[in-house]
Design a protein around this motif. Sequence first.
Motif, PDB file in Angstrom:
ATOM      1  N   SER A  20       8.335   9.154   8.867  1.00  0.00           N
ATOM      2  CA  SER A  20       9.782   9.271   9.060  1.00  0.00           C
ATOM      3  C   SER A  20      10.382   7.932   9.485  1.00  0.00           C
ATOM      4  CB  SER A  20      10.088  10.366  10.086  1.00  0.00           C
ATOM      5  OG  SER A  20       9.575  11.604   9.620  1.00  0.00           O
ATOM      6  N   GLN A  41      13.713   8.095  13.205  1.00  0.00           N
ATOM      7  CA  GLN A  41      13.379   9.315  12.463  1.00  0.00           C
ATOM      8  C   GLN A  41      14.636  10.152  12.218  1.00  0.00           C
ATOM      9  OE1 GLN A  41      11.061   9.573  15.739  1.00  0.00           O
ATOM     10  NE2 GLN A  41      10.110   7.777  14.889  1.00  0.00           N
ATOM     11  N   ASP A  44      14.581  13.690  10.853  1.00  0.00           N
ATOM     12  CA  ASP A  44      14.103  14.793  11.698  1.00  0.00           C
ATOM     13  C   ASP A  44      15.272  15.303  12.528  1.00  0.00           C
ATOM     14  OD1 ASP A  44      11.581  14.462  10.697  1.00  0.00           O
ATOM     15  OD2 ASP A  44      10.815  13.354  12.430  1.00  0.00           O
ATOM     16  N   GLU A  49      12.353  19.546  15.507  1.00  0.00           N
ATOM     17  CA  GLU A  49      11.690  18.335  15.028  1.00  0.00           C
ATOM     18  C   GLU A  49      11.802  17.240  16.079  1.00  0.00           C
ATOM     19  OE1 GLU A  49      11.945  18.556  10.213  1.00  0.00           O
ATOM     20  OE2 GLU A  49      13.776  17.922  11.187  1.00  0.00           O
ATOM     21  N   GLN A  50      12.980  17.165  16.723  1.00  0.00           N
ATOM     22  CA  GLN A  50      13.150  16.140  17.752  1.00  0.00           C
ATOM     23  C   GLN A  50      12.307  16.462  18.980  1.00  0.00           C
ATOM     24  OE1 GLN A  50      17.409  15.963  18.004  1.00  0.00           O
ATOM     25  NE2 GLN A  50      17.548  14.879  16.053  1.00  0.00           N
ATOM     26  N   THR A  55       7.984  16.166  11.727  1.00  0.00           N
ATOM     27  CA  THR A  55       8.789  16.667  10.628  1.00  0.00           C
ATOM     28  C   THR A  55       8.287  18.063  10.281  1.00  0.00           C
ATOM     29  OG1 THR A  55       8.912  14.408   9.853  1.00  0.00           O
ATOM     30  CG2 THR A  55       9.587  16.107   8.298  1.00  0.00           C
ATOM     31  N   VAL A  56       9.208  19.002  10.085  1.00  0.00           N
ATOM     32  CA  VAL A  56       8.830  20.365   9.759  1.00  0.00           C
ATOM     33  C   VAL A  56       9.168  20.667   8.306  1.00  0.00           C
ATOM     34  CG1 VAL A  56       9.441  22.776  10.210  1.00  0.00           C
ATOM     35  CG2 VAL A  56       8.938  21.242  12.118  1.00  0.00           C
ATOM     36  N   PRO A  81       6.179  16.612   5.978  1.00  0.00           N
ATOM     37  CA  PRO A  81       5.553  16.852   7.269  1.00  0.00           C
ATOM     38  C   PRO A  81       4.056  16.534   7.216  1.00  0.00           C
ATOM     39  CG  PRO A  81       6.541  18.874   6.360  1.00  0.00           C
ATOM     40  CD  PRO A  81       6.461  17.865   5.269  1.00  0.00           C
ATOM     41  N   ILE A 351       7.061  27.171  15.966  1.00  0.00           N
ATOM     42  CA  ILE A 351       8.285  26.498  15.512  1.00  0.00           C
ATOM     43  C   ILE A 351       9.388  27.518  15.240  1.00  0.00           C
ATOM     44  CG2 ILE A 351       9.257  25.206  13.535  1.00  0.00           C
ATOM     45  CD1 ILE A 351       7.773  23.377  15.388  1.00  0.00           C
ATOM     46  N   ARG A 355      12.907  27.637  17.038  1.00  0.00           N
ATOM     47  CA  ARG A 355      14.153  27.478  16.279  1.00  0.00           C
ATOM     48  C   ARG A 355      15.110  28.627  16.579  1.00  0.00           C
ATOM     49  NH1 ARG A 355      13.455  26.119  10.082  1.00  0.00           N
ATOM     50  NH2 ARG A 355      15.695  25.899  10.330  1.00  0.00           N
TER      51      ARG A 355
END
Length: 596
Positions: A20, A41, A44, A49-50, A55-56, A81, A351, A355
Amino acid sequence: MKESNIRNFSIIAHIDHGKSTLADRIMEQTKTIRPSANNDQILDDMQVEQAHGVTVKSRTVRNLYTADNHQSYEFNFIDTPGHVDFNYEVEKSLAASDGVILLVDATQGIQAQTVANYRLAKKAGIKIMPVINKIDSQNAQVEQTINQLVALDPSFKAEAILKISAKKGIGVHEVLEAIVHEIPAPTGQLNAPLKALVFDSTYDNFNGVIASVRIIDGQVSQNDKLVLMMNQQTFTAKEVGFFQPDRVATKTLAAGDVGYIVTGIKDAKEVNIGDTVTTQIDGCTKPLPGYQPAEPMVFAGIFPQGDYQDFKAAITKLALNDSALQLTPETSDALGPGFRGGFLGVFHLQIIKERLKTEFNVDVLTTAPNVTYQVKTINDPQPVMISNPVQMPNFEQIEWIKEPIVMITITTNNESLSDVMRLAVQHKGTFMDMQNQGQLVEVVYAIPLSEIAYHFFNQLKSISHGYASFSTEFSGYELADVVKVTIQINYAQVDELTFITHRVDAPEQTQKIVHKLKYTVPRRLYPMPAQATVEGRVIARVDIPPLRKNAAVNGNQYSVSKKQALLRRQSINKRQATKSDIQLPQSVFNSLLDLD
Ligand code: GDP
Ligand code: MG
């Protein structure tokens, strides 16, 4: 742009090797974004992601580059990713690329995902450009990394391997020039019928499904009447364009281009990754081969802790943007309505959970993850697939059970090798192969997926002091001696706690679980047994102590024996539940998830 001046490539590497960051520098040096000290990045941009620094989801960006030969080039790159759970994202990206930059961190050398991603690119048959990153670091071991790369693929020429610092921008110009000269231009036919590969998709309420496409042949413009060949689903292109990195509309995408089509389709299931788009009239006749959909590897129940409607809206929306997430509605006695989710791995599950919290402010409770079993019963001629432990047939009905086995390739150094091998054996791994890769060793085991689904990754990292990494490949289903464990609290079964485990592990695991329950289940006025049952036999049991009504025996009007008699009477549980009416708090599930 004419095809000879287009370059489509992916950036692949092990996690944290700098993909990234290189993407940031490429966007800066091609003036896609303005140079700034804050460009870290920037692709991201999801909160998860942060938070994790990973990276997802793959991201595609179009850049215009004026090369040293004064010609102008269109670079479409895909940042991918690196985590093993998201290999599927990498495969999708490679299908839209004519080459890859294989980035290797000089301070770490080749790692398991370097090799796994290299193999994916090899399988895709596209040009591989090795690049060594982080040469600015004091710990960079550039010569060693070159040797490892040449050992991995003797067609890599040591002199030609580029050495860069993505962070400082050193050597990035040389990378851009090498892309022009080494990665082949697309060779589609502009005048042929439209043939476009859907390699990714996102969803928004206003536009419906937005398909990321690579135009193989022909061209597509706004308002064209199109069809998705898999289900013959027709639609009109509401808009076409490319990412830079935000959406930029354009009139036409032509052979060789990578971009997007706004489909307006509201049912995300109609747009499958790997599908071919063509025109309704005079379209192409033969679709692209497409590829295997992502298979979920682990399953878990997901239940809202707040409002069900909010939760349902949030998770449905997430699933629209994550083709690998599978959802089936499920209702639980203890937890109410929710879903059974299928995930690519435990990191994927984590994840999704995060999210839901960060992007939708929805708190969820997840049950212990499990894998899918193939079960043959006496009465059924065909085996069935069981991905919810509650649905495992009664043991008396079962002829055999097979569990998923994966080939795990662990890359580590010599110092930690013996510990790593011991760990693999503890997790029922069968040794398959060992190879030296310079200073590193690669060991391969056949191992039950259930054994590596939960804590294996953390254990591996800690015993190897962060050094070992691994990649996995599904190998097949094999016979296994596994049993269903049910948990009863106050004689009522709590379905959400049912799990499947290897018979040899059941005694120890159930001991731990009932003891956790002893301290996490809310107490009642009477004692309640918590027990674990396997094949009709209770194999572990504790009493959850009652809340004592000590006031009843306060004062002096009772003798000691009277007090004891009272306590004894209180301790007799007259209330044997038939249905679980215990409200299980989040802590019960949390404590079961981190057994070990
Ligand atoms: P990715 O997981 O491959 O996308 O890796 P990232 O681009 O997120 O980078 C991982 C970490 O490595 C970040 O902390 C970067 O700042 C750092 N990094 C990336 N490139 C370099 C480099 O050339 N030199 C140094 N010293 N650090 C770098
Ligand atoms: Mg990244």
